[in-house]
Design an enzyme around this catalytic site. Structure first.
Site, short mmCIF file in Angstrom:
data_model
loop_
_atom_site.label_atom_id
_atom_site.label_comp_id
_atom_site.label_asym_id
_atom_site.label_seq_id
_atom_site.Cartn_x
_atom_site.Cartn_y
_atom_site.Cartn_z
N GLU A 522 27.37 16.72 -16.53
CA GLU A 522 27.73 16.51 -17.94
C GLU A 522 29.16 15.99 -18.08
O GLU A 522 29.44 15.13 -18.92
CB GLU A 522 27.55 17.80 -18.74
CG GLU A 522 26.12 18.35 -18.76
CD GLU A 522 25.10 17.35 -19.28
OE1 GLU A 522 25.47 16.39 -19.98
OE2 GLU A 522 23.90 17.53 -18.96
N ASP A 586 24.66 12.02 -12.01
CA ASP A 586 24.17 12.79 -10.86
C ASP A 586 25.06 12.58 -9.64
O ASP A 586 25.42 13.53 -8.94
CB ASP A 586 22.73 12.37 -10.52
CG ASP A 586 21.69 13.03 -11.42
OD1 ASP A 586 22.04 14.01 -12.11
OD2 ASP A 586 20.54 12.56 -11.43
#
Length: 679
Positions: A522, A586
């Site tokens: 995030e 990611d």
């Protein structure tokens, strides 16, 4: 703002609140349904590792192999994952227990809206009543559409449908101004399609053609169930015109392409035939002037499809039926499921209690979530989670100093943005006030529409007011997390702060490989191909030099090309540009996670694995997922997230620390010579 997992049940109605006792709920014998698995023990699961596979050849198969082989997909699910699906199942059981206590007259005194929660759930569980009462509510709505005979009546009815939770033609909501994050303006956006994406209307492959034919058949059957003539081909033709004018998903990822501050006068010039004054009055914002018209060509095209009132009325009726379907009787629900099977592959419909738990959470999530929050680990869990966030942020700061493609002004501005991120953990500090939501015992559809009307009014009331930075866009039980560019915030609901992601009792490598990776993911969203276009105050502008932006784009294109080569299912590849932001997050998140863990100092070996190996394994085991082919295909075509296999092997293969931890030889599948790394 990055798309969230907000499920569109914000539906609405005009029923009168009542406090009559709820009807007894039907009880399903435990033996007749799947029971949620207990939480796994803290730490990595050594029993599901496939040691016949080398981690440097296929890390996903290595960490998940035995789980993949022995875990069937439940018949009522399109996919099943070791982390997200299992936690969702456990959370639903907890919510069910809360709701059934409410219905039995054992409410949580901490919830001031328990009567609304109780009545919504009880009305939902009364399936026989949905056959009659909800259908009557729908018929009243359809009868109102029959009165649409001119442009003004059309605009007023579109506004009412929007208030009720349907989305004919376009959507309208409040939005932080991209160029002035202190302001809230209105936003009108493309909408009105029944297929999952605009491209489904045009793709020429066999499966797309079959899906279009199935959709036309489905629309016809739903109209027949409502007692209407089959005009499905005309609806399909109208939606195809809307699809032609709609912007594709990849383009929509660029915030500059969906920000056009035209205001009300500019919108009226773009679509002069639509009675905008009547619409804005009927929807509840008669004075609104400040508007972002996200896709001006869409509204120019919209002006050309609003001519034939016979077609418009049947289209509006279809959108009303489609929005109401989940709250109607069994024939409607079954027909909707029949169509959705082509997209998900699920074999059977979810039990009614699970559907009702989900609907209640969508409608009154912060009321139901108050009680759920008391089960989520309390202040100890929140404290440990905040420590982990600080470690991840420190890892980002340290990494920033090593980047040779950024100049000093860009690094300084990035540090400013990093230090301004607002982190929200577990549940809101200020709970939502549902006192104005009118939930009663008229019908489930009436309650669903009441919830939508409440949410629609709550959203639109923000326009012209100061930004509320305390608001959450996910309910506490949600198994997810998000980064919001305009608010420059990260949000981690209590729903995801559970095993296998996190536990205060779990070893550090497990927590960092699970929730720590999510936190790094995030955080990196704030600096991915979309998030990096917003500065630390949440404003959209170019705050990097042309040279730094060019260097970023080159690295991002490497990632896009890499993921373009990954196969999701059969001959369907991932879309590297659609998934670009998630893939950058990611890759960056994995790098930050391992760096933050390393800074914590050494911990013990487990099962012969070093602490860093444990963290990588914990990360990989979060994404153990079995997919039905239909679900994998739909995800690859419409979802900005890569499928599970590539959420593991993609980032791991780009991470030098992974190769070092598992002694992967350069050139092996998980240690390619040329890696893609942005952050």
């Amino acid at each position: 703002m990055r798309k969230l997992a907000l499920l569109c049940l914000v539906l609405s109605c005009r029923s009168t609140p009542q406090t009559v006792p709820a009807a007894p709920l039907p009880v399903t014998p435990p033996s007749a349904e799947r029971q949620a698995s207990p939480p796994p023990p803290p730490g990595i699961d050594l029993s599901i590792i496939d040691r016949a596979v080398q981690p440097c050849d296929d890390f996903y198969r290595f960490v998940c192999g035995k789980w993949l082989d022995r875990t069937p997909i439940p018949e009522d699910r399109p996919l099943w994952g070791r982390a997200f699906s299992e936690i969702l199942e456990r959370n639903q059981d907890v919510l069910r227990q809360i709701l059934e206590k409410d219905v039995r007259g054992e409410p949580d005194p901490a919830d001031p809206f328990v009567e609304k929660v109780r009545d919504f759930y009880a009305e939902c569980m009364d399936e026989p009543k949905a056959e009659t009462a909800s259908f009557k509510t729908l018929q009243e709505q359809l009868a109102a559409i029959d009165a649409v005979r001119d442009a003004k009546a059309l605009a007023r009815e579109v506004a009412q449908l929007h208030r009720d939770g349907a989305k004919p033609f376009f959507g309208y909501t409040a939005q932080q101004d991209y160029k002035d994050a202190t302001q809230v303006i209105g936003a009108v956006d493309q909408s009105g399609l029944g297929l999952p994406d605009r491209d489904y209307y045009f793709k020429e492959d066999k499966k797309s053609a079959e899906l279009r034919a199935l959709y036309v058949d489905h629309v016809g059957k739903m109209l027949a169930l409502a007692g209407l003539p089959d005009r499905s081909k005309r609806i399909m033709a109208l939606e195809t015109e809307l699809a032609k004018a709609s912007m594709d998903r990849v383009s929509r990822r660029d915030p500059n392409k969906v920000y056009h501050r035209l205001d009300r006068a500019g919108l009226t010039r773009a679509a002069p035939r639509f009675a905008w004054d009547d619409y804005f009055t009927a929807v509840g914002t008669p004075e609104v002037q400040a508007l972002n018209v996200t896709v001006p060509p869409f509204f120019e095209a919209l002006d050309g499809v609003t001519q034939d009132f016979d077609d418009l009325r049947i289209y509006l009726k279809w959108r009303a039926i489609e929005a109401a379907a989940d709250a109607l009787g069994k024939k409607f629900v079954d027909e909707r499921f029949r169509f959705n099977q082509a997209l998900t592959g699920a074999k059977v419909l979810l039990p009614r209690w699970k559907r009702c738990v989900t609907m209640t959470d969508r409608a009154l999530g912060e009321a139901l979530g108050r009680t759920f929050a008391t089960t989520s680990g309390g202040e100890q869990a929140k404290g440990k989670a905040r420590e982990m966030i600080q470690d991840i942020e420190k890892a980002f700061e340290n990494n920033l100093g090593t980047l040779d493609w950024m100049d000093e002004p860009a690094k300084k501005a990035s540090l400013y943005k990093l230090h301004k991120i607002d982190n929200k953990v577990a549940f809101p500090e200020k709970w939502r006030d549902y006192s104005k939501m009118q939930i009663g015992r008229e019908s489930l559809l009436a309650n669903v529409r009441a919830a939508a009307e409440f949410e629609n009014a709550r959203e639109l009331a923000k326009i012209g007011k100061p930004v509320d930075r305390s608001e959450w866009r996910m309910t506490p039980p949600t198994v997810n997390a998000y980064y919001n560019s305009s608010l420059n915030e990260m949000v981690f609901p209590a729903g995801i702060m559970q095993l296998p992601f996190f536990s205060p009792e779990a070893p550090l490598p497990s927590n960092y490989g699970g929730l720590g990776m999510v936190m790094g993911h995030e955080l990196t969203h704030g600096f991915d191909d979309r998030g990096r276009k917003f500065d630390g105050d949440g404003n959209l502008h170019e705050w990097w030099s042309p040279q730094v932006s060019k260097a970023f784009t080159e690295r991002a294109e490497c990632v896009a090309k890499q993921y373009d080569g990954y196969v999701a299912v059969d001959d369907v590849h991932l879309n590297g540009h659609l998934t670009l932001g998630e893939n950058i997050a990611d890759i960056g998140g994995l790098k930050l996670m391992i760096s933050a863990l390393r800074a914590r100092g050494p911990t013990q070996e487990v099962g012969g694995f070093t602490p860093e190996q444990q963290a990588f394994i914990a990360f990989g085991q979060v994404w153990c997922t079995n997919y039905r082919p239909e679900a994998a295909r739909t995800q690859a075509l419409t979802n900005p997230h890569s499928t599970g296999q590539w959420r593991v092997n993609g980032p791991a293969s780009d991470n030098p620390d992974f190769a070092k931890a598992f002694s992967c030889q350069p050139g092996s599948p998980m240690a390619p010579i040329n890696r893609c790394t942005v952050w």
